[in-house]
Design a protein around this motif. Structure first.
Motif, PDB file in Angstrom:
ATOM      1  N   ALA A   1       0.860  -1.183   0.000  1.00 39.18           N
ATOM      2  CA  ALA A   1       0.000   0.000   0.000  1.00 39.18           C
ATOM      3  C   ALA A   1       0.894   1.229   0.000  1.00 39.18           C
ATOM      4  O   ALA A   1       1.245   1.764   1.040  1.00 39.18           O
ATOM      5  CB  ALA A   1      -0.908  -0.008   1.227  1.00 39.18           C
ATOM      6  N   PRO A   2       1.312   1.695  -1.182  1.00 41.87           N
ATOM      7  CA  PRO A   2       2.233   2.839  -1.241  1.00 41.87           C
ATOM      8  C   PRO A   2       1.623   4.103  -0.656  1.00 41.87           C
ATOM      9  O   PRO A   2       0.426   4.355  -0.804  1.00 41.87           O
ATOM     10  CB  PRO A   2       2.523   2.998  -2.732  1.00 41.87           C
ATOM     11  N   THR A   3       2.462   4.884   0.011  1.00 39.04           N
ATOM     12  CA  THR A   3       1.988   6.097   0.673  1.00 39.04           C
ATOM     13  C   THR A   3       2.177   7.341  -0.182  1.00 39.04           C
ATOM     14  O   THR A   3       1.611   8.377   0.130  1.00 39.04           O
ATOM     15  CB  THR A   3       2.738   6.305   1.991  1.00 39.04           C
ATOM     16  N   ARG A   4       2.941   7.250  -1.240  1.00 40.57           N
ATOM     17  CA  ARG A   4       3.208   8.424  -2.086  1.00 40.57           C
ATOM     18  C   ARG A   4       2.804   8.131  -3.519  1.00 40.57           C
ATOM     19  O   ARG A   4       2.962   7.022  -4.005  1.00 40.57           O
ATOM     20  CB  ARG A   4       4.693   8.777  -2.040  1.00 40.57           C
ATOM     21  N   THR A   5       2.294   9.142  -4.190  1.00 40.15           N
ATOM     22  CA  THR A   5       1.910   8.989  -5.592  1.00 40.15           C
ATOM     23  C   THR A   5       2.812   9.860  -6.452  1.00 40.15           C
ATOM     24  O   THR A   5       3.036  11.035  -6.149  1.00 40.15           O
ATOM     25  CB  THR A   5       0.447   9.404  -5.819  1.00 40.15           C
ATOM     26  N   PHE A   6       3.325   9.295  -7.531  1.00 44.01           N
ATOM     27  CA  PHE A   6       4.194  10.021  -8.449  1.00 44.01           C
ATOM     28  C   PHE A   6       3.323  10.714  -9.477  1.00 44.01           C
ATOM     29  O   PHE A   6       2.554  10.083 -10.195  1.00 44.01           O
ATOM     30  CB  PHE A   6       5.161   9.054  -9.127  1.00 44.01           C
ATOM     31  N   LYS A   7       3.407  12.024  -9.564  1.00 42.14           N
ATOM     32  CA  LYS A   7       2.551  12.803 -10.462  1.00 42.14           C
ATOM     33  C   LYS A   7       3.278  13.249 -11.720  1.00 42.14           C
ATOM     34  O   LYS A   7       2.726  13.972 -12.514  1.00 42.14           O
ATOM     35  CB  LYS A   7       2.015  14.018  -9.719  1.00 42.14           C
ATOM     36  N   GLY A   8       4.520  12.879 -11.899  1.00 42.47           N
ATOM     37  CA  GLY A   8       5.260  13.244 -13.095  1.00 42.47           C
ATOM     38  C   GLY A   8       6.253  14.347 -12.826  1.00 42.47           C
ATOM     39  O   GLY A   8       6.247  14.984 -11.775  1.00 42.47           O
ATOM     40  N   HIS A   9       7.121  14.561 -13.784  1.00 35.13           N
ATOM     41  CA  HIS A   9       8.126  15.610 -13.667  1.00 35.13           C
ATOM     42  C   HIS A   9       7.535  16.950 -14.096  1.00 35.13           C
ATOM     43  O   HIS A   9       6.530  17.006 -14.796  1.00 35.13           O
ATOM     44  CB  HIS A   9       9.344  15.259 -14.519  1.00 35.13           C
ATOM     45  N   THR A  10       8.199  18.010 -13.721  1.00 33.25           N
ATOM     46  CA  THR A  10       7.713  19.345 -14.059  1.00 33.25           C
ATOM     47  C   THR A  10       7.962  19.633 -15.536  1.00 33.25           C
ATOM     48  O   THR A  10       8.854  19.052 -16.154  1.00 33.25           O
ATOM     49  CB  THR A  10       8.416  20.408 -13.206  1.00 33.25           C
ATOM     50  N   PRO A  11       7.192  20.548 -16.124  1.00 35.23           N
ATOM     51  CA  PRO A  11       7.403  20.895 -17.536  1.00 35.23           C
ATOM     52  C   PRO A  11       8.803  21.453 -17.799  1.00 35.23           C
ATOM     53  O   PRO A  11       9.331  21.288 -18.882  1.00 35.23           O
ATOM     54  CB  PRO A  11       6.344  21.953 -17.810  1.00 35.23           C
ATOM     55  N   ALA A  12       9.431  22.107 -16.831  1.00 32.00           N
ATOM     56  CA  ALA A  12      10.778  22.640 -17.019  1.00 32.00           C
ATOM     57  C   ALA A  12      11.770  21.511 -17.281  1.00 32.00           C
ATOM     58  O   ALA A  12      12.689  21.648 -18.096  1.00 32.00           O
ATOM     59  CB  ALA A  12      11.209  23.450 -15.794  1.00 32.00           C
ATOM     60  N   ASP A  13      11.589  20.374 -16.628  1.00 30.36           N
ATOM     61  CA  ASP A  13      12.467  19.229 -16.859  1.00 30.36           C
ATOM     62  C   ASP A  13      12.277  18.688 -18.273  1.00 30.36           C
ATOM     63  O   ASP A  13      13.228  18.289 -18.930  1.00 30.36           O
ATOM     64  CB  ASP A  13      12.192  18.124 -15.845  1.00 30.36           C
TER      65      ASP A  13
END
Length: 107
Positions: free
Chosen positions: A75-87
């Motif tokens: 049950a992961p506690t963090r969600t990855f939302k993607g890198h920023t547009p600057a990257d």
């Protein structure tokens, strides 16, 4: 540091009681738990748990391969939302080939 072998795996006592009650019933209701540090033992195989991740409960059915792991691992506690547009922009500039007529063409 890991747990001592002579102590055995930690399983919250309330989980053991709930599993013992559900062994005899044909329809198995999911067990809601906040005990992410409990070790999965062979008695848990086939049962479904709802494990709290800090915000919501994630439903998981225990299989043979999960024995020995902790409930919180599934049950992961963090969600990855993607890198920023600057990257993304920096990566696109670095991958562009050299344009003709640029600084290299004035030799």
């Amino acid at each position: 540091m890991t747990r001592s072998v002579w102590k055995g795996p930690f399983v919250h006592p309330s989980l053991l009681k709930k599993i013992d009650k559900l062994k005899d019933t044909p329809n198995k209701k999911p067990i809601k738990t906040w005990s992410r540090n409990s070790t999965i033992i062979p008695d848990f195989v086939g049962h479904s748990f709802m494990i709290h991740n800090g915000k919501s409960f994630i439903s998981i059915t225990i299989s043979e391969e999960m024995v020995g792991h902790k409930l919180g691992e599934f049950a992961p506690t963090r969600t990855f939302k993607g890198h920023t547009p600057a990257d993304k922009k920096a990566a696109a500039v670095a991958s562009d080939p050299v344009k003709p007529g640029g600084a290299d063409a004035k030799k």
